[in-house]
Design a protein around this motif. Sequence first.
Motif, PDB file in Angstrom:
ATOM      1  N   ASN A 237       0.790  -1.233   0.000  1.00 41.94           N
ATOM      2  CA  ASN A 237       0.000   0.000   0.000  1.00 41.94           C
ATOM      3  C   ASN A 237       0.824   1.286   0.000  1.00 41.94           C
ATOM      4  O   ASN A 237       0.248   2.383  -0.015  1.00 41.94           O
ATOM      5  CB  ASN A 237      -0.994   0.014   1.171  1.00 41.94           C
ATOM      6  N   ALA A 238       2.150   1.191   0.027  1.00 40.50           N
ATOM      7  CA  ALA A 238       2.952   2.417   0.017  1.00 40.50           C
ATOM      8  C   ALA A 238       4.385   2.100  -0.374  1.00 40.50           C
ATOM      9  O   ALA A 238       4.903   1.018  -0.077  1.00 40.50           O
ATOM     10  CB  ALA A 238       2.935   3.095   1.390  1.00 40.50           C
ATOM     11  N   VAL A 239       5.019   3.069  -1.028  1.00 42.59           N
ATOM     12  CA  VAL A 239       6.464   3.041  -1.250  1.00 42.59           C
ATOM     13  C   VAL A 239       6.960   4.474  -1.109  1.00 42.59           C
ATOM     14  O   VAL A 239       6.427   5.392  -1.735  1.00 42.59           O
ATOM     15  CB  VAL A 239       6.837   2.437  -2.619  1.00 42.59           C
ATOM     16  N   LYS A 240       7.964   4.671  -0.256  1.00 42.85           N
ATOM     17  CA  LYS A 240       8.500   6.007   0.019  1.00 42.85           C
ATOM     18  C   LYS A 240      10.022   5.942   0.059  1.00 42.85           C
ATOM     19  O   LYS A 240      10.583   5.008   0.650  1.00 42.85           O
ATOM     20  CB  LYS A 240       8.004   6.524   1.380  1.00 42.85           C
ATOM     21  N   PRO A 241      10.724   6.923  -0.510  1.00 38.48           N
ATOM     22  CA  PRO A 241      12.173   6.977  -0.313  1.00 38.48           C
ATOM     23  C   PRO A 241      12.494   7.329   1.141  1.00 38.48           C
ATOM     24  O   PRO A 241      11.908   8.261   1.704  1.00 38.48           O
ATOM     25  CB  PRO A 241      12.624   8.099  -1.254  1.00 38.48           C
ATOM     26  N   ASP A 242      13.398   6.579   1.747  1.00 36.22           N
ATOM     27  CA  ASP A 242      13.892   6.945   3.072  1.00 36.22           C
ATOM     28  C   ASP A 242      14.883   8.096   2.909  1.00 36.22           C
ATOM     29  O   ASP A 242      15.254   8.473   1.788  1.00 36.22           O
ATOM     30  CB  ASP A 242      14.544   5.730   3.735  1.00 36.22           C
ATOM     31  N   THR A 243      15.346   8.644   4.009  1.00 34.13           N
ATOM     32  CA  THR A 243      16.243   9.799   3.948  1.00 34.13           C
ATOM     33  C   THR A 243      17.576   9.466   3.289  1.00 34.13           C
ATOM     34  O   THR A 243      18.269  10.364   2.813  1.00 34.13           O
ATOM     35  CB  THR A 243      16.488  10.348   5.362  1.00 34.13           C
ATOM     36  N   ASP A 244      17.957   8.182   3.240  1.00 37.01           N
ATOM     37  CA  ASP A 244      19.216   7.784   2.606  1.00 37.01           C
ATOM     38  C   ASP A 244      19.029   7.328   1.160  1.00 37.01           C
ATOM     39  O   ASP A 244      19.978   6.883   0.519  1.00 37.01           O
ATOM     40  CB  ASP A 244      19.901   6.681   3.417  1.00 37.01           C
ATOM     41  N   GLY A 245      17.804   7.414   0.632  1.00 41.54           N
ATOM     42  CA  GLY A 245      17.554   7.057  -0.756  1.00 41.54           C
ATOM     43  C   GLY A 245      17.018   5.659  -0.967  1.00 41.54           C
ATOM     44  O   GLY A 245      16.467   5.363  -2.033  1.00 41.54           O
ATOM     45  N   ASP A 246      17.194   4.760   0.006  1.00 44.32           N
ATOM     46  CA  ASP A 246      16.581   3.441  -0.117  1.00 44.32           C
ATOM     47  C   ASP A 246      15.073   3.562   0.089  1.00 44.32           C
ATOM     48  O   ASP A 246      14.566   4.634   0.439  1.00 44.32           O
ATOM     49  CB  ASP A 246      17.214   2.467   0.879  1.00 44.32           C
ATOM     50  N   LEU A 247      14.346   2.466  -0.130  1.00 45.27           N
ATOM     51  CA  LEU A 247      12.889   2.535  -0.190  1.00 45.27           C
ATOM     52  C   LEU A 247      12.233   1.898   1.027  1.00 45.27           C
ATOM     53  O   LEU A 247      12.686   0.859   1.523  1.00 45.27           O
ATOM     54  CB  LEU A 247      12.384   1.829  -1.455  1.00 45.27           C
ATOM     55  N   LEU A 248      11.153   2.509   1.481  1.00 48.70           N
ATOM     56  CA  LEU A 248      10.275   1.928   2.494  1.00 48.70           C
ATOM     57  C   LEU A 248       9.044   1.391   1.776  1.00 48.70           C
ATOM     58  O   LEU A 248       8.322   2.143   1.118  1.00 48.70           O
ATOM     59  CB  LEU A 248       9.860   2.976   3.519  1.00 48.70           C
ATOM     60  N   ILE A 249       8.823   0.090   1.876  1.00 47.76           N
ATOM     61  CA  ILE A 249       7.687  -0.563   1.223  1.00 47.76           C
ATOM     62  C   ILE A 249       6.780  -1.118   2.309  1.00 47.76           C
ATOM     63  O   ILE A 249       7.232  -1.879   3.174  1.00 47.76           O
ATOM     64  CB  ILE A 249       8.164  -1.684   0.278  1.00 47.76           C
ATOM     65  N   ASP A 250       5.513  -0.741   2.267  1.00 50.56           N
ATOM     66  CA  ASP A 250       4.599  -1.128   3.337  1.00 50.56           C
ATOM     67  C   ASP A 250       3.608  -2.181   2.863  1.00 50.56           C
ATOM     68  O   ASP A 250       3.086  -2.106   1.742  1.00 50.56           O
ATOM     69  CB  ASP A 250       3.829   0.090   3.844  1.00 50.56           C
ATOM     70  N   ALA A 251       3.339  -3.156   3.742  1.00 44.52           N
ATOM     71  CA  ALA A 251       2.385  -4.226   3.455  1.00 44.52           C
ATOM     72  C   ALA A 251       1.400  -4.337   4.605  1.00 44.52           C
ATOM     73  O   ALA A 251       1.786  -4.691   5.724  1.00 44.52           O
ATOM     74  CB  ALA A 251       3.105  -5.552   3.243  1.00 44.52           C
ATOM     75  N   ARG A 252       0.142  -4.055   4.320  1.00 38.26           N
ATOM     76  CA  ARG A 252      -0.881  -4.118   5.360  1.00 38.26           C
ATOM     77  C   ARG A 252      -1.014  -5.520   5.933  1.00 38.26           C
ATOM     78  O   ARG A 252      -1.132  -5.701   7.147  1.00 38.26           O
ATOM     79  CB  ARG A 252      -2.232  -3.676   4.778  1.00 38.26           C
ATOM     80  N   ASN A 253      -1.001  -6.532   5.070  1.00 37.43           N
ATOM     81  CA  ASN A 253      -1.371  -7.871   5.525  1.00 37.43           C
ATOM     82  C   ASN A 253      -0.223  -8.692   6.088  1.00 37.43           C
ATOM     83  O   ASN A 253      -0.417  -9.846   6.475  1.00 37.43           O
ATOM     84  CB  ASN A 253      -2.077  -8.630   4.403  1.00 37.43           C
TER      85      ASN A 253
END
Length: 406
Positions: free
Chosen positions: A228-244
């Motif tokens: 449900n989400a993908v965001k760049p972290d402050t260092d450029g890598d990605l935060l990927i979120d999974a509800r389930n």
Amino acid sequence: MRHNSIPARTLIAAATTVVTGLLPLAGTASATPDSKPLPPVTVLADKSTASRGDIFVSPNSANSAYSSGVEILSGDGRRVVWSHKTPAGQQAADFRAQTYRGRPPVLTWWQGTGLGSLASGVNYIYDNRYQKVAEVRAGNGYTADGHEFLITGRGTALILAYKQETADLTGIGGSAHQAVIDGVVQEIDIRTGRVLFQWKAADHVPYAQSEQPLPSSPNKPWDWFHINAVKPDTDGDLLIDARNTWTTYKVDRHNGTVLWQLGGKASTFKEQAAPGQYLNTAGTIFSWQHDPEPLGGGLYSWFDNESAGAANTGARAVEELPFSRVVTVRVDEKARTATLVKSLNQPDYLSASSQGNAQPLRRGGAFVGWGSLPYVSEFNASGKAVFKARFPTGVNSYRAYRFPWK
């Protein structure tokens, strides 16, 4: 903030005429907007300390009296600055202002069908004169989902997709031929449409991490991950979120390796609560969550649903707390601890069984869309509610934002 001096009613009609003629999706039954109005917004509280900036919402209506679409509301929520209704049968999501290639802020949103499941749609970019700049579609045979459309500083877009596949789940007590719904992240070059990066959940995360009950039939698709989400972290890598899986995964932006994960059955971190804060009944900081936001200095925030309805679990409604909230967490990668340091509870102590976001504001507060609940709120840096509005029953906005506009 400045607004067009044309009366609101005139402005809405003119803008809708311009935009809806450009937006029908290929293969849809209707190229004209729904004839019903967009739902009204009722302001319940608006304190003088609320942030400046207009309000961006994408109301989707299960109420037959209203259309779905996107709209910009004035900062006090009482006037429509601009709106667009989707054709009947379509939905809109993640409507906001962003920056694209140094232009003045542009409008972006997803429009399509099937939001929350096997969605199919197109992401749109419009300029501040409400003219189309670009369309962004998923590549490699996927279709764009509406949970995320984020423009990066290098002229690319981070988007999501869902796809049904078949998996052998005998290792976790399931069928050898179970239909599953997988989650995909893509980074798209907006100008060329080329896929620059792709990450597929099943390639990196075991099915056993899912909190979703296995379905009763192998033919019923198992939404095991629900990205449900993908965001760049402050260092450029990605935060990927999974509800389930109740988990946010930090992923190497170049090779897709999971660097750490917070929440769920295989958290990298010991989860704990600072004095005055508390974990949920499962002993975790969040569950069924959305919208990870990097705040800098090891701090992150999430929209913490803490519940899921029967339509989401495929079985029965569940909850780990009796209300939803926004949580701020301090992550210490060296000590491998994640500490809940702040929470903003839903003002009426209600529970959002799906959707939701918490936009960090520059002065330290948050603008919150309460997902499946028909409410939006703003909190100041001290955690006090300074703005609150609601839609009619049966209407919600997947996310809500506040941005300066024109």
